[in-house]
Motif scaffolding. Structure first.
Motif, PDB file in Angstrom:
ATOM      1  N   ARG A 104      42.410  -9.586  15.949  1.00 48.95           N
ATOM      2  CA  ARG A 104      42.961  -9.117  17.218  1.00 48.95           C
ATOM      3  C   ARG A 104      43.839  -7.878  17.052  1.00 48.95           C
ATOM      4  O   ARG A 104      44.049  -7.131  17.997  1.00 48.95           O
ATOM      5  CB  ARG A 104      43.760 -10.234  17.884  1.00 48.95           C
ATOM      6  N   VAL A 105      44.350  -7.689  15.856  1.00 43.25           N
ATOM      7  CA  VAL A 105      45.248  -6.557  15.612  1.00 43.25           C
ATOM      8  C   VAL A 105      44.500  -5.340  15.084  1.00 43.25           C
ATOM      9  O   VAL A 105      44.740  -4.215  15.543  1.00 43.25           O
ATOM     10  CB  VAL A 105      46.372  -6.962  14.625  1.00 43.25           C
ATOM     11  N   LYS A 114      52.805   1.766  12.856  1.00 45.29           N
ATOM     12  CA  LYS A 114      51.797   1.127  13.705  1.00 45.29           C
ATOM     13  C   LYS A 114      51.988  -0.382  13.817  1.00 45.29           C
ATOM     14  O   LYS A 114      51.298  -1.037  14.599  1.00 45.29           O
ATOM     15  CB  LYS A 114      50.400   1.406  13.139  1.00 45.29           C
ATOM     16  N   GLU A 148      52.783  -1.639  17.206  1.00 42.16           N
ATOM     17  CA  GLU A 148      51.898  -1.149  18.261  1.00 42.16           C
ATOM     18  C   GLU A 148      51.166  -2.322  18.908  1.00 42.16           C
ATOM     19  O   GLU A 148      50.573  -3.159  18.230  1.00 42.16           O
ATOM     20  CB  GLU A 148      50.890  -0.171  17.660  1.00 42.16           C
ATOM     21  N   THR A 205      48.302  -4.226  20.807  1.00 39.31           N
ATOM     22  CA  THR A 205      46.860  -4.147  21.027  1.00 39.31           C
ATOM     23  C   THR A 205      46.449  -5.205  22.050  1.00 39.31           C
ATOM     24  O   THR A 205      47.034  -6.289  22.119  1.00 39.31           O
ATOM     25  CB  THR A 205      46.064  -4.379  19.734  1.00 39.31           C
ATOM     26  N   TYR A 206      45.446  -4.866  22.828  1.00 37.96           N
ATOM     27  CA  TYR A 206      44.804  -5.807  23.745  1.00 37.96           C
ATOM     28  C   TYR A 206      43.351  -5.924  23.286  1.00 37.96           C
ATOM     29  O   TYR A 206      42.542  -5.035  23.557  1.00 37.96           O
ATOM     30  CB  TYR A 206      44.898  -5.310  25.186  1.00 37.96           C
ATOM     31  N   PRO A 207      43.019  -6.984  22.577  1.00 43.81           N
ATOM     32  CA  PRO A 207      41.719  -7.061  21.892  1.00 43.81           C
ATOM     33  C   PRO A 207      40.554  -7.319  22.846  1.00 43.81           C
ATOM     34  O   PRO A 207      40.137  -8.462  23.059  1.00 43.81           O
ATOM     35  CB  PRO A 207      41.916  -8.220  20.907  1.00 43.81           C
ATOM     36  N   THR A 208      40.009  -6.256  23.393  1.00 38.55           N
ATOM     37  CA  THR A 208      38.880  -6.375  24.307  1.00 38.55           C
ATOM     38  C   THR A 208      37.647  -6.928  23.608  1.00 38.55           C
ATOM     39  O   THR A 208      36.698  -7.368  24.264  1.00 38.55           O
ATOM     40  CB  THR A 208      38.547  -5.002  24.920  1.00 38.55           C
ATOM     41  N   PRO A 257      48.416  -9.763  24.607  1.00 42.13           N
ATOM     42  CA  PRO A 257      48.927  -8.696  23.735  1.00 42.13           C
ATOM     43  C   PRO A 257      49.278  -9.203  22.336  1.00 42.13           C
ATOM     44  O   PRO A 257      49.778 -10.302  22.168  1.00 42.13           O
ATOM     45  CB  PRO A 257      50.180  -8.222  24.472  1.00 42.13           C
ATOM     46  N   TRP A 258      49.041  -8.333  21.349  1.00 41.19           N
ATOM     47  CA  TRP A 258      49.300  -8.673  19.947  1.00 41.19           C
ATOM     48  C   TRP A 258      49.938  -7.497  19.227  1.00 41.19           C
ATOM     49  O   TRP A 258      49.719  -6.341  19.589  1.00 41.19           O
ATOM     50  CB  TRP A 258      47.987  -9.029  19.228  1.00 41.19           C
ATOM     51  N   THR A 259      50.741  -7.808  18.223  1.00 43.73           N
ATOM     52  CA  THR A 259      51.184  -6.840  17.221  1.00 43.73           C
ATOM     53  C   THR A 259      50.941  -7.472  15.861  1.00 43.73           C
ATOM     54  O   THR A 259      50.665  -8.679  15.758  1.00 43.73           O
ATOM     55  CB  THR A 259      52.688  -6.513  17.351  1.00 43.73           C
TER      56      THR A 259
END
Length: 240
Positions: free
Chosen positions: A161-162, A202, A205, A207-210, A218-220
């Motif tokens: 996911r990241v 980073k 930062e 991420t939204y794992p499409t 949301p993930w970091t």
């Protein structure tokens, strides 16, 4: 003189209970049927976590200088009702402390703690064959083998996911590696490799794992490693 609380606790509440996370100890958590019970269990959880680290000869954690806290040492910073990861597939909240980029020392420290949890997990199943793992039930609908596979797959999902999508970039599929010990090891190697490859600027930062299920979550990197350690320790408790 009133002392400032040492530990900052963030709570997520879902339909099956609540989980309190200790910001100063990534992977340190307590659970309860509701937020108040999870918070009340947190001092004991911190003491147990620090005892566990000492059992692995881990150096003193500077942020956790109170080794036997009580509720006066804890400050509840946030309570969220978006769900708690207390069952497979549950969402996990991204908290503010997940968005503070770790330096190299803290990253390597957390990866070291993951080595401790994995060593304890392997010790708990030492000498057991795959046949025995598949024959031992730890829940009516779940064997020990199922649990180990779930731990491995969840860990792959966190790092995917990241930094993902990792499909076709790593030699892991739904079917391979098939042997559970090989799968646990292969996915842990992937987790460490990709975590260490993320540049410090980073790491926080979002991420939204499409490319994954729950693409709006949301993930970091910090959240992924925190969840990996919490999750493995949660199932290690179950085995014990």
């Amino acid at each position: 003189m009133h002392r400032k609380p040492t530990y900052h606790v963030y709570v997520e509440v879902g339909t099956s209970g609540a989980m309190a996370h200790v910001a100063e100890l990534p992977g340190g958590f307590a659970v309860g049927s509701d937020a108040s019970k999870a918070v009340a269990a947190t001092p004991r959880a911190i003491r147990d976590f620090l005892t566990w680290l000492r059992s692995h000869s881990e150096p003193l954690v500077p942020e956790a200088h109170v080794s036997r806290p009580n509720l006066a040492d804890i400050s509840v910073m946030e309570v969220r009702t978006e769900g708690a990861p207390l069952q497979a597939g549950s969402k996990a909240v991204l908290f503010g402390f997940d968005q503070v980029a770790w330096d190299d020392e803290k990253l390597e420290r957390t990866l070291r703690w993951l080595r401790y949890s994995r060593a304890d997990l392997l010790k708990a199943i030492e000498g057991m064959s795959e046949y025995e793992l598949k024959g031992r039930h730890i829940a009516p609908d779940r064997t020990l083998w199922d649990t180990l596979r779930h731990v491995a797959n969840a860990e792959y999902g966190y790092i995917n996911r990241v930094v993902g999508p990792l499909d076709n970039r790593e030699p892991v599929t739904d079917d391979e590696p098939a042997h559970i010990m090989d799968r646990l090891n292969a996915i842990r190697v992937i987790l460490v490799k990709w975590a260490q490859a993320v540049a410090q600027e980073k790491r926080a930062e979002i991420t939204y794992p499409t490319w994954a299920n729950r693409p709006g979550e949301p993930w970091t990197l910090q959240k992924a490693l925190r969840r990996a350690l919490e999750h493995e320790l949660e199932h290690l408790r179950e085995l014990r």
